[in-house]
Design an enzyme around this catalytic site. Structure first.
Site, PDB file in Angstrom:
ATOM      1  CE  LYS A 187      -3.540  -2.578  -0.162  1.00  0.00           C
ATOM      2  NZ  LYS A 187      -4.192  -3.219   0.714  1.00  0.00           N
TER       3      LYS A 187
HETATM    4  C1  LIG Z   1      -5.433  -4.165   0.998  1.00  0.00           C
HETATM    5  C2  LIG Z   1      -6.876  -4.075   1.107  1.00  0.00           C
HETATM    6  C3  LIG Z   1      -7.561  -4.454   2.286  1.00  0.00           C
HETATM    7  C4  LIG Z   1      -7.113  -5.136   3.440  1.00  0.00           C
HETATM    8  O1  LIG Z   1      -6.082  -4.511   3.775  1.00  0.00           O
HETATM    9  P1  LIG Z   1      -5.068  -5.215   4.980  1.00  0.00           P
HETATM   10  O2  LIG Z   1      -4.508  -4.284   5.877  1.00  0.00           O
HETATM   11  O3  LIG Z   1      -4.220  -6.006   4.298  1.00  0.00           O
HETATM   12  O4  LIG Z   1      -6.116  -6.153   5.876  1.00  0.00           O
HETATM   13  C5  LIG Z   1      -9.124  -4.382   2.197  1.00  0.00           C
HETATM   14  N1  LIG Z   1      -9.590  -3.924   1.176  1.00  0.00           N
HETATM   15  C6  LIG Z   1      -8.883  -3.429   0.206  1.00  0.00           C
HETATM   16  C7  LIG Z   1      -9.635  -2.728  -1.051  1.00  0.00           C
HETATM   17  C8  LIG Z   1      -7.651  -3.630  -0.115  1.00  0.00           C
HETATM   18  O5  LIG Z   1      -6.840  -3.459  -1.104  1.00  0.00           O
END
Ligand SMILES: *Cc1c(COP(=O)(O)O)cnc(C)c1O
Length: 389
Positions: A187
């Protein structure tokens, strides 16, 4: 991953500098590595960045979505609406509360939750909507909130792609009851793993703080650091979803450079768009008036009718040139569990089906040197040109 050549372009490579490394070492050398003062500082900085009154750090965005629904009292017999074009975590968070997910097609233009579909999906059992700001492009939140308020439904924003995204200056995540952010490895801001919930409702934030920490009335930093009460009290059967100071140390350093990295990606966005303009593909939508795009993913839609290769073959060809890529996403209704358990048929999802078959995300990390960007863009152009029908 280890078997890849040294010059392989990894999809979603983070930008980790000496500052992150030093910050982690400093927490390791301190006498507390759990949830403590560094998490507090990260929450405060994040809250200030998105201009929200409350922020609660968590172990993941997935737990954030789940706890937000729990804190709203959502469970068995309730329905929660979300989009077909999202990561499975959005839907899993609904299922784990006992509520039924109601999956709606995405819009062909924005790739976000289709608003007409949303209105049609609302029924007497609907308790919440989870719009996803897919790839950093904001949902039309003013319209989503109008619809939700009209029906008395809560909104939890999935902001996993949208830390920097704003609508007329207002941050994604501040429109609904709460916004959930992710600091997963790929991210825009990472803490290795981690998440954050923001809200303007102090009682809701307090409920999340209790739920993230076993349902205890006080956290252990307060107890062990000497300024808390002697005993904790269990006030709910809570969960274990706290962030640690080790993670927050990385997150804090990352947050300092969030806008510098955003500016770099904005530049790269223009570079990618012009380099790929004349190929058999659809470029990702640009920013509209008043919209600050988060520029999380650079997703192409291959014009497979004009090509002799499928999207998957394209990915394999890129890989053989030492270029990693991603698929965001093969949609929810195509995943076995959701398809079978929720009885989802492709007929209800013409837009997300279309996108699922054609989408590919190119490496788009601000850590990429110009030479690698050049190699990626040339690679895409050559592969596509060699396979025009
Ligand atoms: C990455 C992601 C999540 C989950 O995030 P985590 O921190 O890995 O639990 C949820 N929704 C979307 C759209 C994502 O891309």
């Amino acid at each position: 991953m280890n078997s890849k050549p040294a010059n392989y372009v990894v999809f979603g490579a983070p930008v980790i500098g000496e500052a992150e490394i030093d910050a982690v070492v400093s927490v390791l050398r301190s006498r507390w590595i759990g949830t403590g003062p560094v998490v507090r500082a990260f929450e405060e900085q994040f809250r200030a960045y998105v201009d929200s009154s409350q922020a609660v750090a968590l172990s993941s965005c997935s737990h954030g979505l789940f706890l937000a629904l729990k804190a709203l009292g959502i469970g068995e017999g309730d329905e929660v609406i979300t989009t077909d074009m999202t990561f499975c975590a959005t839907v899993n968070s609904i299922i784990h509360t006992g509520a039924a997910p109601v999956i709606v097609d995405c819009s062909r233009e924005t790739l976000n939750l289709c608003l007409e579909g949303l209105e049609r999906a609302i029924g007497p059992a609907t308790k919440a909507i989870i719009p996803v700001h897919f790839r950093g492009y904001p949902c039309l939140m003013n319209r989503v909130m109008e619809i939700a308020d009209h029906h008395g439904i809560k909104v939890i924003e999935d902001c996993a792609h949208a830390i920097e995204a704003r609508i007329d200056g207002k941050h994604c995540g501040t429109f609904g009851q709460a916004g959930c952010f992710s600091f997963y490895a790929t991210k825009n801001v990472t803490s290795g793993e981690g998440g954050m919930i923001i809200t303007d409702d102090p009682e809701f934030a307090e409920e999340i703080r209790v739920l993230r920490n076993h349902g205890l009335s006080r956290d252990s930093w307060n107890r062990y650091s000497g300024d808390g009460a002697l005993h904790y009290d269990v006030v709910r059967p809570g969960f274990k979803a706290n962030m640690t100071d080790l993670q927050a140390a990385i997150g804090l350093e990352q947050l300092k450079r969030v806008d510098a990295k955003w500016s770099r990606r904005a530049e790269m966005w223009g570079e990618y768009r012009s380099a790929l303009a004349d190929l058999p593909l659809e470029l990702p939508s640009d920013s509209d008036e008043g919209i600050r795009h988060g520029y999380h993913l650079f997703t192409l839609l291959l014009d497979i009718e004009k090509l002799t290769i499928t999207r998957d073959q394209f990915i394999t060809l890129l890989d053989s040139r030492g270029i990693g890529s991603g698929v965001h996403y093969r949609s929810i209704h195509e995943q076995s569990y959701f398809k079978n358990e929720l009885g989802l048929s492709p007929d209800s999802f013409p837009n997300s089906s279309f996108i699922s078959e054609r989408t590919v995300s190119l490496p788009f990390s601000p850590a990429l040197p110009e030479g690698e960007i050049e190699r990626i863009l040339t690679g895409v152009a050559e592969i596509l040109s060699e396979h025009i029908r």
